[in-house]
Scaffold this motif. Structure first.
Motif, PDB file in Angstrom:
ATOM      1  N   GLY A 230       0.811  -1.210   0.000  1.00 10.69           N
ATOM      2  CA  GLY A 230       0.000   0.000   0.000  1.00 10.69           C
ATOM      3  C   GLY A 230       0.842   1.256   0.000  1.00 10.69           C
ATOM      4  N   PHE A 231       1.912   1.253   0.792  1.00 12.31           N
ATOM      5  CA  PHE A 231       2.793   2.417   0.873  1.00 12.31           C
ATOM      6  C   PHE A 231       3.489   2.676  -0.461  1.00 12.31           C
ATOM      7  CE2 PHE A 231       7.205   3.861   1.655  1.00 12.31           C
ATOM      8  CZ  PHE A 231       6.945   5.120   2.153  1.00 12.31           C
ATOM      9  N   LEU A 232       4.078   1.635  -1.055  1.00  9.32           N
ATOM     10  CA  LEU A 232       4.826   1.826  -2.300  1.00  9.32           C
ATOM     11  C   LEU A 232       3.912   2.212  -3.465  1.00  9.32           C
ATOM     12  CD1 LEU A 232       7.653  -0.869  -2.615  1.00  9.32           C
ATOM     13  CD2 LEU A 232       7.870   1.618  -2.541  1.00  9.32           C
ATOM     14  N   LEU A 233       2.796   1.542  -3.582  1.00  9.21           N
ATOM     15  CA  LEU A 233       1.887   1.885  -4.679  1.00  9.21           C
ATOM     16  C   LEU A 233       1.395   3.322  -4.565  1.00  9.21           C
ATOM     17  CD1 LEU A 233      -0.388  -1.229  -5.341  1.00  9.21           C
ATOM     18  CD2 LEU A 233       1.175  -0.095  -6.933  1.00  9.21           C
ATOM     19  N   ALA A 234       1.042   3.724  -3.347  1.00 14.36           N
ATOM     20  CA  ALA A 234       0.551   5.090  -3.155  1.00 14.36           C
ATOM     21  C   ALA A 234       1.636   6.108  -3.458  1.00 14.36           C
ATOM     22  CB  ALA A 234       0.037   5.265  -1.733  1.00 14.36           C
ATOM     23  N   ALA A 235       2.893   5.779  -3.114  1.00 12.44           N
ATOM     24  CA  ALA A 235       3.988   6.731  -3.312  1.00 12.44           C
ATOM     25  C   ALA A 235       4.443   6.811  -4.759  1.00 12.44           C
ATOM     26  CB  ALA A 235       5.166   6.354  -2.419  1.00 12.44           C
ATOM     27  N   LEU A 236       4.461   5.674  -5.471  1.00  9.94           N
ATOM     28  CA  LEU A 236       5.063   5.631  -6.802  1.00  9.94           C
ATOM     29  C   LEU A 236       4.076   5.834  -7.940  1.00  9.94           C
ATOM     30  CD1 LEU A 236       7.596   2.663  -6.429  1.00  9.94           C
ATOM     31  CD2 LEU A 236       7.971   5.106  -6.025  1.00  9.94           C
ATOM     32  N   ALA A 237       2.802   5.511  -7.704  1.00  8.77           N
ATOM     33  CA  ALA A 237       1.836   5.591  -8.807  1.00  8.77           C
ATOM     34  C   ALA A 237       1.355   7.008  -9.071  1.00  8.77           C
ATOM     35  CB  ALA A 237       0.639   4.681  -8.504  1.00  8.77           C
ATOM     36  N   GLY A 238       1.708   7.936  -8.189  1.00 13.61           N
ATOM     37  CA  GLY A 238       1.287   9.310  -8.397  1.00 13.61           C
ATOM     38  C   GLY A 238      -0.043   9.596  -7.720  1.00 13.61           C
ATOM     39  N   PRO A 239      -0.332  10.879  -7.469  1.00 13.42           N
ATOM     40  CA  PRO A 239      -1.557  11.244  -6.753  1.00 13.42           C
ATOM     41  C   PRO A 239      -2.774  11.210  -7.658  1.00 13.42           C
ATOM     42  CG  PRO A 239      -0.356  13.220  -7.352  1.00 13.42           C
ATOM     43  CD  PRO A 239       0.492  12.061  -7.805  1.00 13.42           C
ATOM     44  N   GLY A 278      -1.537   6.285   3.730  1.00 10.74           N
ATOM     45  CA  GLY A 278      -1.580   7.737   3.849  1.00 10.74           C
ATOM     46  C   GLY A 278      -0.221   8.375   3.652  1.00 10.74           C
ATOM     47  N   LEU A 279       0.821   7.785   4.243  1.00 11.77           N
ATOM     48  CA  LEU A 279       2.170   8.329   4.064  1.00 11.77           C
ATOM     49  C   LEU A 279       2.600   8.261   2.610  1.00 11.77           C
ATOM     50  CD1 LEU A 279       4.173   6.951   7.151  1.00 11.77           C
ATOM     51  CD2 LEU A 279       3.432   9.303   6.730  1.00 11.77           C
ATOM     52  N   GLY A 280       2.350   7.123   1.959  1.00 10.88           N
ATOM     53  CA  GLY A 280       2.717   7.007   0.552  1.00 10.88           C
ATOM     54  C   GLY A 280       2.006   8.025  -0.311  1.00 10.88           C
ATOM     55  N   ALA A 281       0.720   8.210  -0.065  1.00 10.88           N
ATOM     56  CA  ALA A 281      -0.057   9.172  -0.854  1.00 10.88           C
ATOM     57  C   ALA A 281       0.412  10.600  -0.618  1.00 10.88           C
ATOM     58  CB  ALA A 281      -1.542   9.033  -0.513  1.00 10.88           C
ATOM     59  N   CYS A 282       0.782  10.917   0.614  1.00 14.30           N
ATOM     60  CA  CYS A 282       1.285  12.270   0.904  1.00 14.30           C
ATOM     61  C   CYS A 282       2.618  12.516   0.212  1.00 14.30           C
ATOM     62  CB  CYS A 282       1.403  12.465   2.415  1.00 14.30           C
ATOM     63  SG  CYS A 282      -0.191  12.652   3.258  1.00 14.30           S
ATOM     64  N   LEU A 283       3.486  11.515   0.195  1.00 15.20           N
ATOM     65  CA  LEU A 283       4.742  11.660  -0.537  1.00 15.20           C
ATOM     66  C   LEU A 283       4.483  11.873  -2.023  1.00 15.20           C
ATOM     67  CD1 LEU A 283       7.058   8.976   1.137  1.00 15.20           C
ATOM     68  CD2 LEU A 283       7.333  11.456   1.210  1.00 15.20           C
ATOM     69  N   ALA A 284       3.499  11.157  -2.562  1.00 13.32           N
ATOM     70  CA  ALA A 284       3.181  11.314  -3.987  1.00 13.32           C
ATOM     71  C   ALA A 284       2.711  12.726  -4.297  1.00 13.32           C
ATOM     72  CB  ALA A 284       2.121  10.295  -4.391  1.00 13.32           C
ATOM     73  N   LEU A 285       1.950  13.327  -3.390  1.00 11.66           N
ATOM     74  CA  LEU A 285       1.486  14.703  -3.609  1.00 11.66           C
ATOM     75  C   LEU A 285       2.656  15.675  -3.686  1.00 11.66           C
ATOM     76  CD1 LEU A 285      -1.624  14.828  -1.234  1.00 11.66           C
ATOM     77  CD2 LEU A 285      -1.653  14.939  -3.731  1.00 11.66           C
ATOM     78  N   THR A 286       3.638  15.512  -2.819  1.00 10.74           N
ATOM     79  CA  THR A 286       4.791  16.422  -2.869  1.00 10.74           C
ATOM     80  C   THR A 286       5.669  16.127  -4.068  1.00 10.74           C
ATOM     81  OG1 THR A 286       6.175  14.990  -1.462  1.00 10.74           O
ATOM     82  CG2 THR A 286       4.792  16.616  -0.359  1.00 10.74           C
ATOM     83  N   ASP A 287       5.704  14.858  -4.500  1.00 10.98           N
ATOM     84  CA  ASP A 287       6.507  14.514  -5.665  1.00 10.98           C
ATOM     85  C   ASP A 287       5.930  15.159  -6.916  1.00 10.98           C
ATOM     86  OD1 ASP A 287       8.679  12.991  -6.861  1.00 10.98           O
ATOM     87  OD2 ASP A 287       7.112  11.802  -7.811  1.00 10.98           O
ATOM     88  N   ALA A 288       4.596  15.148  -7.026  1.00  9.73           N
ATOM     89  CA  ALA A 288       3.958  15.790  -8.177  1.00  9.73           C
ATOM     90  C   ALA A 288       4.212  17.286  -8.169  1.00  9.73           C
ATOM     91  CB  ALA A 288       2.454  15.505  -8.162  1.00  9.73           C
ATOM     92  N   PHE A 381      -1.048  18.281   1.343  1.00  6.33           N
ATOM     93  CA  PHE A 381      -2.297  18.787   0.769  1.00  6.33           C
ATOM     94  C   PHE A 381      -2.118  20.174   0.170  1.00  6.33           C
ATOM     95  CE2 PHE A 381      -6.643  20.559   1.007  1.00  6.33           C
ATOM     96  CZ  PHE A 381      -7.287  19.601   0.235  1.00  6.33           C
ATOM     97  N   THR A 382      -1.219  20.964   0.714  1.00  4.75           N
ATOM     98  CA  THR A 382      -1.008  22.316   0.192  1.00  4.75           C
ATOM     99  C   THR A 382       0.004  22.353  -0.943  1.00  4.75           C
ATOM    100  OG1 THR A 382       0.643  22.748   1.926  1.00  4.75           O
ATOM    101  CG2 THR A 382      -1.643  23.409   2.371  1.00  4.75           C
ATOM    102  N   SER A 383       0.536  21.191  -1.324  1.00  7.41           N
ATOM    103  CA  SER A 383       1.451  21.150  -2.472  1.00  7.41           C
ATOM    104  C   SER A 383       0.671  21.359  -3.753  1.00  7.41           C
ATOM    105  CB  SER A 383       2.178  19.797  -2.518  1.00  7.41           C
ATOM    106  OG  SER A 383       2.935  19.593  -1.351  1.00  7.41           O
ATOM    107  N   ARG A 384       1.165  22.206  -4.608  1.00  9.75           N
ATOM    108  CA  ARG A 384       0.467  22.505  -5.861  1.00  9.75           C
ATOM    109  C   ARG A 384       0.815  21.462  -6.908  1.00  9.75           C
ATOM    110  NH1 ARG A 384       2.073  28.464  -7.339  1.00  9.75           N
ATOM    111  NH2 ARG A 384       4.106  27.598  -6.737  1.00  9.75           N
ATOM    112  N   PRO A 385      -0.175  20.733  -7.432  1.00  8.54           N
ATOM    113  CA  PRO A 385       0.111  19.691  -8.419  1.00  8.54           C
ATOM    114  C   PRO A 385       0.436  20.262  -9.781  1.00  8.54           C
ATOM    115  CG  PRO A 385      -2.246  19.904  -8.135  1.00  8.54           C
ATOM    116  CD  PRO A 385      -1.614  20.860  -7.151  1.00  8.54           C
ATOM    117  N   VAL A 386       1.160  19.493 -10.560  1.00 10.80           N
ATOM    118  CA  VAL A 386       1.434  19.842 -11.949  1.00 10.80           C
ATOM    119  C   VAL A 386       0.591  18.942 -12.829  1.00 10.80           C
ATOM    120  CG1 VAL A 386       3.167  19.817 -13.774  1.00 10.80           C
ATOM    121  CG2 VAL A 386       3.758  20.656 -11.506  1.00 10.80           C
ATOM    122  N   VAL A 387      -0.148  19.504 -13.730  1.00 10.40           N
ATOM    123  CA  VAL A 387      -1.031  18.735 -14.602  1.00 10.40           C
ATOM    124  C   VAL A 387      -0.214  18.102 -15.716  1.00 10.40           C
ATOM    125  CG1 VAL A 387      -3.039  18.783 -16.100  1.00 10.40           C
ATOM    126  CG2 VAL A 387      -2.942  20.253 -14.065  1.00 10.40           C
TER     127      VAL A 387
END
Length: 666
Positions: A230-239, A278-288, A381-387
């Motif tokens: 769950g952690f890896l998929l959420a982090a690597l697959a993108g938000p 949740g941690l993986g998904a939050c990392l994905a948001l900042t990565d985007a 959550f406050t990280s601005r995504p790139v489309v």
């Protein structure tokens, strides 16, 4: 292999080594720097904090010297310290080696931050692989082992890390500060909850316990592959692209932290996957949010070749100069990432000190993981995504999410497959005439030399050939103590099922192990009376077959400041007498009272017999120069004690006490 793949691999390997060092350094603060609870918690906290504050100066060093030389030098020191920890015999040498490795690892991370704007794939991979390996090793890490296998695997990891570090990465863009800021908070929550195999195993023992009895279930580590996947998929697959989807990760990590903070063993199994995903998904948001468009990426990457090392990269077009403004912007971006990483690691140590110091200083600590989770959620959550994916810059750092997750999850799945299962020994010829009882404060499994030495601890107990073992200071997953499930590890080696009684929190307390079936578990939380560490009394019934049953109570009394544990002793006595209901009774543990004290008298004045009386004086603390008689066994008059001993040893800061009891006839 592409440069970005090597960069990601190098970061992941370095994270694995740094966590290994942390699992040695953190317990050393308590067992080596701190001595038998005599060192003030504030002083131990200041010691821990000081090294992270020192590392916060590393960005300035990187800016002056350049990221490349700092990163390579720190990587060599980290690798050397990690290897040396496998050989050290413990003591001060171990503490200072681990400290050197920690400082080198922090400086290395700062240097890496200067040259990597997309750290999420490397961070996520390192955390996930470390958790999988920790589970595969049954939470007994290579750093504590001295066999040739431990040396070989450690050398392979160190060698791969140094080889990957020697390869220069591609030039970074201007982003990445938010991802690096989360490195410390994510490391803390992963080690405490999300990717903590010992906590997963403890959670399963609460779930499968039959009448309170856990027998090291075969699939006790089953939650680990789920959390890792769950952690890896959420982090690597993108938000998620939808706005409401962006809130799922922050909400999940907050919910998991709240469940963990409720200090209920039955809720741990839900807290683990929620926090992990949740941690993986939050990392994905900042990565985007770290992604930059192709035009900005090209401008940021065109670093002056003469100053390429200052940002950790090399110019893509050698000999092509750029304007001073571009060089200054690149330096500033590198500095922002370095300071963000340093700030995040300060959050790690401040939160860890605040959480675990509460057990010495006596204040509520449940808010600490929730606050850290709130910080992670807010930053993400406050990280601005790139489309849309930026040209030429893959979000996952050239890692394919599904194959990478599948490989690491498969590694984690080997842990429950290879897990030991403890059986229940019984006497087919009827009940025994005698039993041997051992009471032992095991100090979370750490000896006087500060090493987590399971063979020494196991041998100390096995030499007494016990039928029933009463354990105090049992740790089942504190990050502060290295994240071990000491109880399950001992139960495996002694081949004895266990019952656990939570005291300080859901993973720290007392236990009873028995070669005979255990039933009817009950616990009593004892009044704190000013003592910060929680105390409880754990009562079980041991069934010796043939109608012979004995009530056994394990406890660890905590004296209030300036006094004895009189109130707790009275509570234990009342609880034990009521529980036994006329059956033979054994009460034992680290009682923190000596013969002649008022608390000691609470046990004898109700008719219980000091089972160690024939061996007095029988000092048990400290183990290397015992002067205090504070570990005891009391029995009801129907049980006849003989041969009480406190065998010497340094597997803990206490000596065990052992006594043979003749059971009454049926």
């Amino acid at each position: 292999m592409r440069y970005r793949q090597l960069t990601t691999g190098s970061l992941a390997l370095g994270v694995i080594l740094l966590i290994d060092v942390l699992r040695v350094w953190l317990p050393g603060i308590i067992t080596i720097f701190g001595q038998a609870a005599s060192t003030p918690a504030e002083l131990m906290g200041a010691f821990a904090l000081g090294w992270f504050v020192l590392a916060a100066a590393a960005p300035a060093l990187v800016r002056r010297v350049g990221a490349r030389p700092v990163t390579v030098t720190a990587a060599v020191l980290l690798a050397a310290a990690r290897l040396a920890l496998t050989a050290t015999p413990g003591g001060r040498a171990q503490l200072w080696l681990a400290t050197a490795g920690l400082l080198a690892g922090l400086v290395w991370l700062v240097g890496v931050a200067g040259g990597i704007d997309r750290p999420v794939p490397g961070l996520a991979l390192g955390l996930a692989v470390n958790a999988a390996l920790h589970a595969l090793l049954d939470t007994y890490d290579l750093a504590w082992r001295s066999d040739w296998t431990a040396w070989l695997l450690s050398a392979v990891a160190v060698g791969a890390f140094l080889l990957a570090t020697a390869v220069r990465g591609t030039p970074p863009g201007p982003g990445g500060a938010r991802s690096w800021l989360l490195a410390g908070p994510v490391l803390l929550l992963a080690g405490m909850v999300a990717l903590a195999p010992a906590l997963a195993q403890t959670a399963m023992s609460y779930l499968v316990a039959d009448d309170g009895v856990a027998s090291s279930p075969l699939f006790g580590l089953a939650p680990v592959p789920v959390a890792v996947a769950g952690f890896l998929l959420a982090a690597l697959a993108g938000p998620p692209r939808r706005p409401w989807g962006r809130a799922l990760g922050p909400v999940a990590v907050l919910a998991g932290a709240v469940l963990f903070a409720l200090d209920n063993g039955d809720l741990l199994l839900a807290a683990i996957p929620l926090t992990a995903i949740g941690l993986g998904a939050c990392l994905a948001l900042t990565d985007a949010a770290s992604a930059v468009g192709p035009a900005r990426a090209d401008a940021a990457s065109a670093v002056d070749p003469s100053r390429a090392d200052a940002v950790g990269g090399s110019a893509t077009a050698a000999g092509v100069g750029v304007g001073e403004a571009g060089r200054v912007d690149a330096l500033r971006a590198a500095a922002r990432r370095g300071y963000a990483l340093a700030a995040g690691m300060l959050v790690f140590v401040l939160a860890a000190v605040a959480y675990y110091s509460a057990y010495d200083l006596g204040y509520p600590n449940g808010a600490v993981p929730v606050v850290v989770a709130g910080l992670v959620a807010a930053v993400a959550f406050t990280s601005r995504p790139v489309v849309g994916p930026p040209a030429g810059r893959r979000s996952a750092g050239s890692l394919a999410p599904l194959p990478t997750t599948a490989v690491v999850t498969a590694l984690a799945m080997l842990a429950p497959v290879f897990a030991d299962k403890v059986g229940v020994s019984t006497n087919r010829n009827g009940p025994p005439k005698e039993i041997t009882v051992v009471a032992y404060n095991i100090r979370m499994g750490f000896g006087l030399d500060g090493r987590f030495d399971l063979p020494a601890l196991t041998n100390t107990i096995e030499r007494q050939r016990p039928d029933v073992v009463l354990l105090s200071e049992v740790d089942r997953g504190w990050l502060l103590n290295g994240g071990h499930d000491t109880l399950d590890l001992l139960a495996d080696r002694l081949d004895m099922p266990y019952v656990f009684g939570a005291a300080a929190d859901a993973v720290w307390g007392d236990a009873v192990l028995s070669r005979w079936p255990i039933e009817d578990e009950r616990t009593l939380r004892l009044p704190a009376v000013g003592a910060p560490t929680g105390a409880q009394a754990l009562a079980v019934t041991v069934n010796f077959s043939g109608g012979v049953r004995c009530a056994v109570v394990s406890t660890h009394l905590q004296p209030p400041p300036g006094g004895g544990p009189v109130v707790q002793a009275r509570a234990v006595v009342d609880f034990a007498i009521e529980y036994a209901a006329g059956r033979p009774l054994v009460v034992g543990g680290d009682l923190n009272t000596e013969p002649g004290d008022e608390a000691f008298g609470k046990f004898t004045e109700v008719g219980l017999v000091d089972a160690l009386a024939a061996g007095r004086p029988l000092a048990t603390s400290p183990a290397d120069d015992p002067r205090q008689e504070i570990d005891h066994v009391f029995v009801s008059p129907g049980l006849t004690p003989r041969g009480p001993v406190a065998p010497p040893g340094t597997a803990s800061d206490h000596l065990p006490v052992a006594v043979t009891l003749t059971l009454p006839p049926r």
